[in-house]
Design a protein around this motif. Structure first.
Motif, mmCIF file in Angstrom:
data_model
loop_
_atom_site.group_PDB
_atom_site.id
_atom_site.type_symbol
_atom_site.label_atom_id
_atom_site.label_comp_id
_atom_site.label_asym_id
_atom_site.label_seq_id
_atom_site.Cartn_x
_atom_site.Cartn_y
_atom_site.Cartn_z
ATOM 1 N N UNK A 137 56.973 15.599 -6.590
ATOM 2 C CA UNK A 137 56.734 14.161 -6.555
ATOM 3 C C UNK A 137 57.842 13.424 -7.312
ATOM 4 N N UNK A 138 58.570 12.518 -6.655
ATOM 5 C CA UNK A 138 59.633 11.782 -7.346
ATOM 6 C C UNK A 138 59.071 10.565 -8.073
ATOM 7 N N UNK A 139 59.590 10.242 -9.247
ATOM 8 C CA UNK A 139 59.146 9.008 -9.929
ATOM 9 C C UNK A 139 59.726 7.782 -9.250
ATOM 10 N N UNK A 140 59.055 6.676 -9.422
ATOM 11 C CA UNK A 140 59.506 5.407 -8.851
ATOM 12 C C UNK A 140 59.439 4.360 -9.952
ATOM 13 N N UNK A 141 60.402 3.440 -10.029
ATOM 14 C CA UNK A 141 60.360 2.415 -11.087
ATOM 15 C C UNK A 141 59.065 1.611 -11.039
ATOM 16 N N UNK A 142 58.412 1.516 -12.169
ATOM 17 C CA UNK A 142 57.169 0.771 -12.234
ATOM 18 C C UNK A 142 55.940 1.565 -11.873
ATOM 19 N N UNK A 143 56.117 2.761 -11.326
ATOM 20 C CA UNK A 143 54.987 3.602 -10.963
ATOM 21 C C UNK A 143 54.447 3.287 -9.577
ATOM 22 N N UNK A 144 53.712 4.240 -9.025
ATOM 23 C CA UNK A 144 53.084 4.058 -7.718
ATOM 24 C C UNK A 144 51.857 3.165 -7.858
ATOM 25 N N UNK A 145 51.561 2.455 -6.798
ATOM 26 C CA UNK A 145 50.357 1.629 -6.781
ATOM 27 C C UNK A 145 49.129 2.449 -6.398
ATOM 28 N N UNK A 146 49.312 3.393 -5.488
ATOM 29 C CA UNK A 146 48.219 4.230 -5.000
ATOM 30 C C UNK A 146 48.739 5.653 -4.839
#
Length: 761
Positions: A580-589
């Motif tokens: 799982x790759x991180x995303x800026x601000x985090x995932x919403x769901x």
């Protein structure tokens, strides 16, 4: 010549030759033949590699001594501390020191060694202020290495294990066995420490800890979110060796927190070792360490190549690098004045060494921390039963956040049909793969510009097929391997290959073992030709979600195409577990699919491993986001995820294993081989009376046979020996002695012994 005798450990495979031998040092080698160097010696008429352990004035051997053949290099690569650790690991895992040394010291690279000392580091190792603080610290009275003052006890008999092994002078072992707390940090201590009175030491300690606590709290405020977090850092700065099981908060920048622990340790004039599961985590932690301590941080991993890896390893040996970030082999790094050993996500199976004697990096780290008095941290979003065992034994302590802080950081986690109202709204929520509530939350998040994560246990398109009529698994007619629907490149990109939109081109199933296409499948049980999917892979999931959310980018991460970072914006990320790759601000769901595929495995650690994978994915979701796990809400593993309570789940797992007498409550020794080879070993082993013999049982699915492909017999079985923790050391000694007797018989039947293996069967 003052000490003309060299005691050498030859690197020999037979177990009965795992002992030291004396050789005569020629006058021309007197200066270079120092303890710790690589040597070549003649043994039984042939030249073998070895390590010079010590120089002696006389030998106990009454016969004629053979001269050293040559000193390979003047670099003293085997330090006394690592030699003691190698002996402890070999004794615990019923192996030989030669095998452990092959894991601990990388192969020599002559060109790198001849380059000499590298240029001095830009950042200073310690500032004047830190040195003054360290000098003040030497006036402290000897105190507990645990920050809370608890007795230094190894978990469930581990201290007795080390004491019985008789490793070195065993000062740390005696302290742990007697409940004493006089373990010194590093290989040496200031002579003034012993001469300082307790009253003077207490005053100095109080003044130092007060200043350090204020400094630590101001510089690293985020550790204040954890109960006793700043106290732990203060103990590190003061030169003590606290030990903890750290449960990171959801969304925590854990790499930066580990780097902060290393920075505090380095400022106190000591070194640190941080172990992570893979290269992606290594790069992340190393970048944070370099930002805090500069060029004194290096990364060690097998993927570096022989020259680069040996160059970095030499920089650690020579004291140029004080922080080591690496994978499982980094636990043997020869860091000078070791002050901290940290391991992240110790439940990952990559920490289990696949080579003899098959040690686990977590257990080796605990042995090393116990011997040196260094601090120990086992961190992660989840917790293993082994870490819970050492916490309950008071060898380590909890490093947790308060529930009020946790509630602010965690997302909202639910399971389909977890309430009567949810079942009334969607009666089939628990029966379908992706329920309506998951689609609704995903559409809402994408509409608001948030990313959506979808975790799938299996990669590929349709990795498992069965008969549509009788549900018998579909097998290849040629090799009896499992049939799967292959993943075409067009399908993996979501491109339909037929002229009619929404219908992909039909493909014939193929064998996952031999690769032969099965164009005319017929079930061997009922004769039906129809097939159905047993498991849906990541590629097929991405294809279906691409149709469900038209116009939204669908990205895949897994296998050989793992995404490290992602841009912001609405998107669907379909990832296999661990990719799982991180995303800026985090995932919403986040949607965690096919929970039954993870929980239904015939594995002792299935529930523990499932929770670890779920929490790693859920930690990427922003606070207040939604996590929907497709599994039965009544299961303890699901309940632990919903409440975000890994400590409760680890305690639950430990209690269950204790009840049925499984590790870590007891010690297991798995013996793999043929019926004759196992019987030969057991006939020579003088096992303690309390040892139980279980089996034989088949090897666990996917387990490697202890043979090469050319001489592998048709029948390989496993015998399991079970012993209580207080007799675990005696069991290992009995197996070592039995292997030595067996090797004198020149038995060529291969055999493998694993202590507390990951896969039991």
């Amino acid at each position: 010549m003052a000490r003309p005798i060299a005691r050498v450990l030859p690197l020999l495979e037979p177990a009965h030759l795992d002992r030291d031998f004396d050789y005569l040092v020629p006058p021309e080698m007197d200066e270079i033949a120092q303890p710790g160097v690589r040597v070549r010696v003649r043994f039984s008429g042939r030249l073998v590699d070895g390590y010079l352990l010590e120089r002696l004035e006389r030998s106990d051997h009454s016969g004629k001594l053979i001269r050293l053949e040559r000193v390979v290099s003047g670099e003293r690569v085997l330090t006394p501390e690592i030699l003691k650790l190698v002996g402890a690991v070999a004794a615990r895992y019923a192996g030989t020191r030669a095998d452990v040394l092959r894991l601990a010291i990388p192969p020599r690279h002559a060109k790198v060694e001849s380059e000499g000392t590298e240029k001095p580091e830009k950042p200073k190792r310690t500032s004047k202020k830190a040195k003054a603080a360290a000098e003040t610290q030497t006036t402290e009275a000897t105190g507990d290495i645990d920050e809370s003052g608890a007795e230094s006890e190894m978990t469930r008999g581990d201290a007795a294990d080390i004491e019985d092994q008789g490793v070195g002078t065993s000062d740390a072992s005696d302290a742990a066995a007697q409940g004493d707390s006089t373990v010194k940090v590093g290989a040496s201590a200031s002579p003034s420490t012993a001469a300082t009175s307790e009253a003077e030491g207490a005053v100095a300690s109080e003044q130092q800890s007060g200043g350090s606590a204020a400094t630590v709290a101001a510089e690293f405020p985020l550790w204040g979110r954890y109960l006793h977090g700043h106290s732990f850092l203060t103990a590190l700065a003061a030169g003590r060796g606290p030990r903890a099981g750290w449960q990171a908060l959801p969304g925590e920048d854990w790499a930066k927190r580990l780097a902060e622990l290393a920075a505090v340790t380095v400022r106190g004039g000591r070194g640190a070792v941080i172990m992570v599961p893979d290269q992606r985590d290594l790069d992340r932690v190393l970048a944070e360490c370099v930002a805090l301590v500069g060029e004194s941080a290096v990364g060690l991993a097998a993927g570096l190549g022989p020259s680069a890896r040996y160059r970095r390893w030499l920089s650690v040996l020579r004291g140029q690098a004080t922080v080591v970030v690496g994978t499982r082999s980094a636990v043997f790094s020869p860091v000078k004045e070791l002050g901290l050993i940290a391991i992240w996500d110790d439940g990952d199976d990559t920490f289990a060494e696949p080579r003899s004697p098959y040690p686990h990096a977590r257990e080796v780290a605990m042995l090393r921390a116990h011997e040196t008095g260094a601090a120990f941290v086992a961190g992660g979003f989840s917790r293993t039963a082994e870490v819970q065992a050492i916490v309950e034994s008071k060898w380590a302590h909890d490093l947790l956040a308060d529930r009020s802080v946790l509630r602010q950081a965690m997302p909202r986690i639910t399971a389909p049909g977890d309430t009567d109202a949810a079942l009334e709204r969607d009666p089939i929520a628990q029966a379908i793969r992706i329920p309506a509530v998951a689609f609704t939350e995903a559409r809402k998040a994408l509409k608001d510009g948030g990313p959506v994560l979808v975790q799938v246990p299996r990669r590929g398109y349709i990795p498992a097929l069965s008969c549509a009529k009788c549900r018998t698994p579909a097998r290849c007619r040629h090799c009896n391997g499992p049939l799967a629907l292959p993943d075409s490149s067009a399908a993996s990109r979501g491109v339909l290959r037929s002229g009619r939109e929404g219908v992909a081109e039909a493909q014939s199933p193929a064998c996952r073992w031999c690769g032969i296409t099965e164009a005319a499948f017929r079930c061997g049980a009922c004769g039906s030709r129809a097939l159905r999917a047993v498991v849906i892979g990541a590629s097929r999931t991405a294809e279906e979600l691409g149709r469900a959310f038209p116009g939204v980018p669908v990205r895949g991460s897994g296998g050989s195409a793992i995404l490290n970072t992602l841009p912001e914006g609405p998107q669907v990320v379909v990832s296999t577990i661990g990719a799982e790759p991180p995303v800026p601000g985090g995932y919403a769901v986040a949607m965690l699919l096919d929970g039954w595929a993870l929980l239904g495995r015939a594995d002792l650690r299935a529930a523990e491993d499932t929770l670890r994978r779920w929490m790693s994915a859920a930690a990427l979701v922003r606070p207040g986001g939604r996590v929907i796990v497709m599994a039965d809400a009544a299961l303890p593993t699901v309940q632990a995820l919903v409440r975000w309570d890994p400590v409760w789940h680890a305690r639950f797992e430990l209690d269950q294993r204790t009840e049925v007498r499984f590790p870590p409550a007891v010690r297991f020794a798995a013996i793999d081989g043929t019926t004759d080879s196992i019987a030969e070993l057991l006939s020579e082993a003088k096992l303690p009376d309390t040892v139980e013999i279980l089996g034989p049982v088949p090897l666990p699915p996917g387990a490697r046979k202890p043979f090469s492909s050319g001489d592998s017999p048709s029948e390989v079985e496993r015998m399991i020996l079970r012993a209580d923790r207080h007799t675990a050391a005696a069991l290992s000694r009995a197996l070592i002695a039995a292997q030595a007797v067996r090797s004198t018989h020149r038995s060529d039947a291969p055999l493998r012994i694993q202590i507390d293996p990951i896969d039991i069967g």
